[in-house]
Design an enzyme around this catalytic site. Structure first.
Site, PDB file in Angstrom:
ATOM      1  N   LYS A  27       0.836  -1.211   0.000  1.00 23.53           N
ATOM      2  CA  LYS A  27       0.000   0.000   0.000  1.00 23.53           C
ATOM      3  C   LYS A  27       0.863   1.250   0.000  1.00 23.53           C
ATOM      4  O   LYS A  27       0.596   2.188  -0.736  1.00 23.53           O
ATOM      5  CB  LYS A  27      -0.905   0.052   1.239  1.00 23.53           C
ATOM      6  CG  LYS A  27      -1.855  -1.103   1.386  1.00 23.53           C
ATOM      7  CD  LYS A  27      -2.789  -0.906   2.569  1.00 23.53           C
ATOM      8  CE  LYS A  27      -2.090  -0.863   3.914  1.00 23.53           C
ATOM      9  NZ  LYS A  27      -1.429  -2.125   4.298  1.00 23.53           N
ATOM     10  N   ARG A  55      -9.037   1.354   9.702  1.00 25.46           N
ATOM     11  CA  ARG A  55      -8.638  -0.032   9.956  1.00 25.46           C
ATOM     12  C   ARG A  55      -9.684  -0.783  10.753  1.00 25.46           C
ATOM     13  O   ARG A  55      -9.511  -1.966  11.000  1.00 25.46           O
ATOM     14  CB  ARG A  55      -7.334  -0.036  10.746  1.00 25.46           C
ATOM     15  CG  ARG A  55      -6.091  -0.299   9.876  1.00 25.46           C
ATOM     16  CD  ARG A  55      -4.912  -0.164  10.792  1.00 25.46           C
ATOM     17  NE  ARG A  55      -3.733  -0.888  10.456  1.00 25.46           N
ATOM     18  CZ  ARG A  55      -2.657  -0.352   9.899  1.00 25.46           C
ATOM     19  NH1 ARG A  55      -2.675   0.892   9.481  1.00 25.46           N
ATOM     20  NH2 ARG A  55      -1.568  -1.071   9.731  1.00 25.46           N
ATOM     21  N   ARG A  75      11.870  -6.308   5.447  1.00 25.81           N
ATOM     22  CA  ARG A  75      11.872  -4.872   5.176  1.00 25.81           C
ATOM     23  C   ARG A  75      12.905  -4.124   6.019  1.00 25.81           C
ATOM     24  O   ARG A  75      13.021  -4.366   7.218  1.00 25.81           O
ATOM     25  CB  ARG A  75      10.467  -4.376   5.517  1.00 25.81           C
ATOM     26  CG  ARG A  75      10.077  -3.064   4.984  1.00 25.81           C
ATOM     27  CD  ARG A  75       8.598  -2.996   4.732  1.00 25.81           C
ATOM     28  NE  ARG A  75       7.773  -3.022   5.935  1.00 25.81           N
ATOM     29  CZ  ARG A  75       6.449  -2.884   5.915  1.00 25.81           C
ATOM     30  NH1 ARG A  75       5.816  -2.727   4.774  1.00 25.81           N
ATOM     31  NH2 ARG A  75       5.774  -2.918   7.027  1.00 25.81           N
ATOM     32  N   ARG A 130      12.173  -2.154  11.594  1.00 24.30           N
ATOM     33  CA  ARG A 130      11.116  -1.724  12.513  1.00 24.30           C
ATOM     34  C   ARG A 130      10.810  -2.821  13.525  1.00 24.30           C
ATOM     35  O   ARG A 130      10.737  -3.983  13.187  1.00 24.30           O
ATOM     36  CB  ARG A 130       9.839  -1.413  11.724  1.00 24.30           C
ATOM     37  CG  ARG A 130       9.741   0.004  11.251  1.00 24.30           C
ATOM     38  CD  ARG A 130       8.666   0.191  10.220  1.00 24.30           C
ATOM     39  NE  ARG A 130       7.344  -0.290  10.624  1.00 24.30           N
ATOM     40  CZ  ARG A 130       6.271  -0.221   9.836  1.00 24.30           C
ATOM     41  NH1 ARG A 130       6.368   0.303   8.620  1.00 24.30           N
ATOM     42  NH2 ARG A 130       5.112  -0.685  10.236  1.00 24.30           N
ATOM     43  N   ARG A 150       0.037  -8.785  13.482  1.00 21.87           N
ATOM     44  CA  ARG A 150      -0.491  -7.728  12.608  1.00 21.87           C
ATOM     45  C   ARG A 150      -1.375  -8.317  11.520  1.00 21.87           C
ATOM     46  O   ARG A 150      -2.394  -7.750  11.158  1.00 21.87           O
ATOM     47  CB  ARG A 150       0.668  -6.915  12.000  1.00 21.87           C
ATOM     48  CG  ARG A 150       1.382  -6.091  13.052  1.00 21.87           C
ATOM     49  CD  ARG A 150       2.663  -5.497  12.532  1.00 21.87           C
ATOM     50  NE  ARG A 150       2.453  -4.527  11.485  1.00 21.87           N
ATOM     51  CZ  ARG A 150       3.396  -4.154  10.624  1.00 21.87           C
ATOM     52  NH1 ARG A 150       4.596  -4.680  10.684  1.00 21.87           N
ATOM     53  NH2 ARG A 150       3.118  -3.262   9.699  1.00 21.87           N
TER      54      ARG A 150
HETATM   55  P1  AMP Z   1       1.436   0.655   9.237  1.00 21.97           P
HETATM   56  O1  AMP Z   1       2.711   1.373   8.959  1.00 21.97           O
HETATM   57  O2  AMP Z   1       0.263   1.225   8.489  1.00 21.97           O
HETATM   58  O3  AMP Z   1       1.549  -0.840   9.061  1.00 21.97           O
HETATM   59  O4  AMP Z   1       1.102   0.897  10.787  1.00 21.97           O
HETATM   60  C1  AMP Z   1       1.996   0.509  11.805  1.00 21.97           C
HETATM   61  C2  AMP Z   1       1.239   0.406  13.136  1.00 21.97           C
HETATM   62  O5  AMP Z   1       0.679   1.679  13.471  1.00 21.97           O
HETATM   63  C3  AMP Z   1       0.070  -0.553  13.151  1.00 21.97           C
HETATM   64  O6  AMP Z   1       0.459  -1.893  13.388  1.00 21.97           O
HETATM   65  C4  AMP Z   1      -0.761   0.015  14.289  1.00 21.97           C
HETATM   66  O7  AMP Z   1      -0.197  -0.304  15.544  1.00 21.97           O
HETATM   67  C5  AMP Z   1      -0.588   1.515  14.093  1.00 21.97           C
HETATM   68  N1  AMP Z   1      -1.630   2.073  13.187  1.00 21.97           N
HETATM   69  C6  AMP Z   1      -1.453   2.643  11.965  1.00 21.97           C
HETATM   70  N2  AMP Z   1      -2.608   3.055  11.441  1.00 21.97           N
HETATM   71  C7  AMP Z   1      -3.562   2.721  12.344  1.00 21.97           C
HETATM   72  C8  AMP Z   1      -4.979   2.856  12.382  1.00 21.97           C
HETATM   73  N3  AMP Z   1      -5.661   3.411  11.362  1.00 21.97           N
HETATM   74  N4  AMP Z   1      -5.628   2.401  13.477  1.00 21.97           N
HETATM   75  C9  AMP Z   1      -4.978   1.852  14.517  1.00 21.97           C
HETATM   76  N5  AMP Z   1      -3.656   1.669  14.549  1.00 21.97           N
HETATM   77  C10 AMP Z   1      -2.936   2.108  13.475  1.00 21.97           C
END
Ligand code: AMP
Length: 221
Positions: free
Chosen positions: A13, A88, A127, A160, A171
């Site tokens: 994404k 989400r 990654r 990360r 996740r």
């Molecule tokens: P991402 O980089 O989008 O995979 O997000 C990394 C982490 O940030 C996720 O595993 C969540 O802990 C948190 N996170 C990001 N976006 C959201 C969201 N819309 N709602 C809740 N947690 C989020």
């Protein structure tokens, strides 16, 4: 245009969103990036989000909705926006609808990317990212010339914490349980849901994205 990018972690994404932002000039609003920025800056939000993120859990809806509301207000009602990593949960999707109603907008489309679980695990756990110039690598598919060092600027690469194998599984489970149901939510709310196969080389996924947007909205990106 208000386009949501939906799909499991590691499906690409962020890559597609960045490319759309570059070519079409739309603004990519990635909640994961905003949260990581808040953590780096040591803000109240960053401190609250930290434990959830490190365990691969979702940050509470009210914190995320407050963050998105602030960003949408900053961007104004006419901005062309790609939402990456948000909403989400169904609560977030309903919260977003309520925010958009206030400014007379609605979600135009949802681009859903999918790939098999084993591909996602490899992509996420491999990654690495550069904290200085934001370049992205993957130790399996796109390794830097010297292990752990950014080709572009020489900085030490980051792995990360939530990309470590144990957390990746959480996740993916969270995605299947809480986020995937949003596809149905948007189908029921008559947004255009576009499916794109994310299990292909990046350039082919990009072609799939462009074709889907052209067919659904008549836009050339
Ligand atoms: P991402 O980089 O989008 O995979 O997000 C990394 C982490 O940030 C996720 O595993 C969540 O802990 C948190 N996170 C990001 N976006 C959201 C969201 N819309 N709602 C809740 N947690 C989020």
């Amino acid at each position: 245009m208000m386009l949501i990018l939906l799909g499991p972690p590691g499906v690409g994404k962020g890559t597609q969103g960045a490319r759309l932002a570059d070519t079409a000039g739309w603004v990519r609003l990635g909640t994961g990036d905003l949260l990581r920025e808040a953590r780096r800056d040591g803000t109240e939000l960053g401190k609250k989000a930290q434990a959830y993120m490190d365990q691969g859990k979702l940050v509470p809806d009210e914190l995320i909705l407050a963050l998105v509301r602030r960003k949408l207000d900053e961007l104004g009602p006419d901005a062309e926006i790609i939402l990456d990593g948000f909403p989400r949960t169904v609560v977030q999707a309903e919260g977003l609808d309520a925010l958009l109603v206030e400014s007379g907008r609605s979600v135009d489309g949802v681009l859903v990317l999918e790939a098999p679980e084993e591909v996602l695990v490899k992509r996420i756990s491999g990654r690495r990212s550069c904290p200085e110039c934001q370049a992205l690598y993957n130790v399996y598919f796109d390794a830097p010339a010297t292990e752990g060092i950014c080709d572009a600027c020489g900085a030490s690469l980051l792995h990360r914490k939530d990309d470590q194998p144990g957390t990746v599984k959480n996740r993916l489970e969270v995605y299947r349980e809480q986020t995937e149901p949003l596809i149905r939510h948007y189908e029921d709310h008559s947004a255009k849901v576009l499916q794109v196969d994310g299990d292909r080389p990046m350039d082919e996924v990009w072609t799939g994205t462009r074709v889907a947007l052209r067919e659904a909205f008549g836009v050339e990106v």
